[in-house]
Design an enzyme around this catalytic site. Structure first.
Site, short mmCIF file in Angstrom:
data_model
loop_
_atom_site.label_atom_id
_atom_site.label_comp_id
_atom_site.label_asym_id
_atom_site.label_seq_id
_atom_site.Cartn_x
_atom_site.Cartn_y
_atom_site.Cartn_z
CB THR A 129 -129.23 -53.62 -36.32
OG1 THR A 129 -129.59 -52.38 -35.67
CG2 THR A 129 -128.31 -54.39 -35.41
CD GLU A 188 -133.38 -54.68 -37.10
OE1 GLU A 188 -132.18 -54.72 -37.36
OE2 GLU A 188 -134.08 -55.71 -37.07
CB SER A 218 -122.67 -58.48 -40.78
OG SER A 218 -123.58 -59.35 -41.40
C1 5RP Z 1 -130.92 -57.46 -36.80
C2 5RP Z 1 -131.44 -57.82 -38.13
C3 5RP Z 1 -130.47 -57.90 -39.25
O1 5RP Z 1 -130.79 -56.95 -40.20
C4 5RP Z 1 -130.54 -59.28 -39.84
O2 5RP Z 1 -130.28 -60.22 -38.82
C5 5RP Z 1 -129.50 -59.46 -40.96
O3 5RP Z 1 -128.22 -59.38 -40.42
P1 5RP Z 1 -126.91 -59.51 -41.29
O4 5RP Z 1 -126.89 -58.35 -42.21
O5 5RP Z 1 -125.80 -59.50 -40.27
O6 5RP Z 1 -126.97 -60.83 -42.02
O7 5RP Z 1 -132.61 -58.04 -38.34
O8 5RP Z 1 -131.91 -57.50 -35.82
#
Ligand code: 5RP
Length: 233
Positions: free
Chosen positions: A32, A109, A34
């Protein structure tokens, strides 16, 4: 190119590298966030080109994006063994231990990461730290019942925690729970901190992923850099 554009470019670089490692007939855990978003776009492109995979999404948000990309989805109930999971992280230390959960999906996750033969983490280089907890707070998912008591207990372990809000209301995870973001001045022993926090009544799970990532793909200004856990296949 401004900082935001550069960050997106580096995330995309890492994400596409990881998506290229997926092989036909794999069961793929879909993270999950970006960075994972770009992996989903690339996997969608490969699926439309004939790649045959089944995705196990770690959040409702990811399920929606993956479905729009034409990726077939299933659940852990149908596929208890996941070949590889691709996911982002908020911080990565030199041992490849992680803080995850800024996107609020840490419980699913973590379940999917631990059901996977391999966990590939995709980040831009800003996520690399010497000590976990230096730049990001540690997300802890807690049950809403009596959450103030859980916070009090957590505040004896971290410097200060805050209930996560979205649009003036507490953020609710896909599991119907709250998240406390816990500030630390560094986490010198992630394994012990993970255990201590998970021992508190009311805590569902925390965002420390210790000794689990097999490979970290880092998007840098000069291309991708790979770090692999010692002993990982
Ligand atoms: C979501 C997560 C994401 O993988 C983590 O926050 C990194 O996010 P991004 O790729 O948007 O920087 O752990 O629960």
């Amino acid at each position: 190119m401004d900082t935001e554009q550069l960050e997106k470019k580096l995330k995309r670089l890492a994400a596409e590298h990881a998506a290229d490692e997926v092989e036909n007939e794999m069961i793929v855990g879909l993270g999950t966030g970006s960075t994972t978003y770009y992996a989903l776009l690339k996997l969608g492109e490969r699926v439309r080109g004939g790649l045959d995979i089944i995705g196990i999404p770690t959040s409702q948000q990811t399920a929606k994006i993956a479905t729009a990309q034409g990726i077939s989805l299933s659940t852990l109930r149908e596929h208890l063994e996941v070949d590889v999971t691709i996911d982002g992280a908020d911080e990565v230390n030199p041992d490849l231990d992680l803080i995850k959960g800024a996107g609020g999906a840490l419980v699913r996750e973590k379940i999917i990461a631990y059901a996977s033969k391999r966990l590939i983490i995709i980040v831009d280089e800003s996520k690399l730290v010497e000590d976990l907890g230096s730049n990001f707070s540690l997300p802890v998912e807690i049950v809403p019942f009596g959450w103030q008591a859980t916070q009090l207990a957590l505040d004896r372990i971290c410097r200060r925690s805050e209930l996560r809000y979205v649009d003036k209301a507490p953020f609710i995870s896909d599991n119907g729970n709250y998240i406390l973001d816990c500030n630390f001045d560094g986490i010198p022993d992630p394994a012990q901190t993970e255990r201590i926090i998970n021992n508190l009544p009311g805590v569902v799970e925390n965002g420390l992923f210790v000794n689990r990532a097999d490979k970290v793909i880092i998007g840098t200004a000069s291309g991708t850099r790979i770090q692999e856990r010692r002993g990982a296949a």
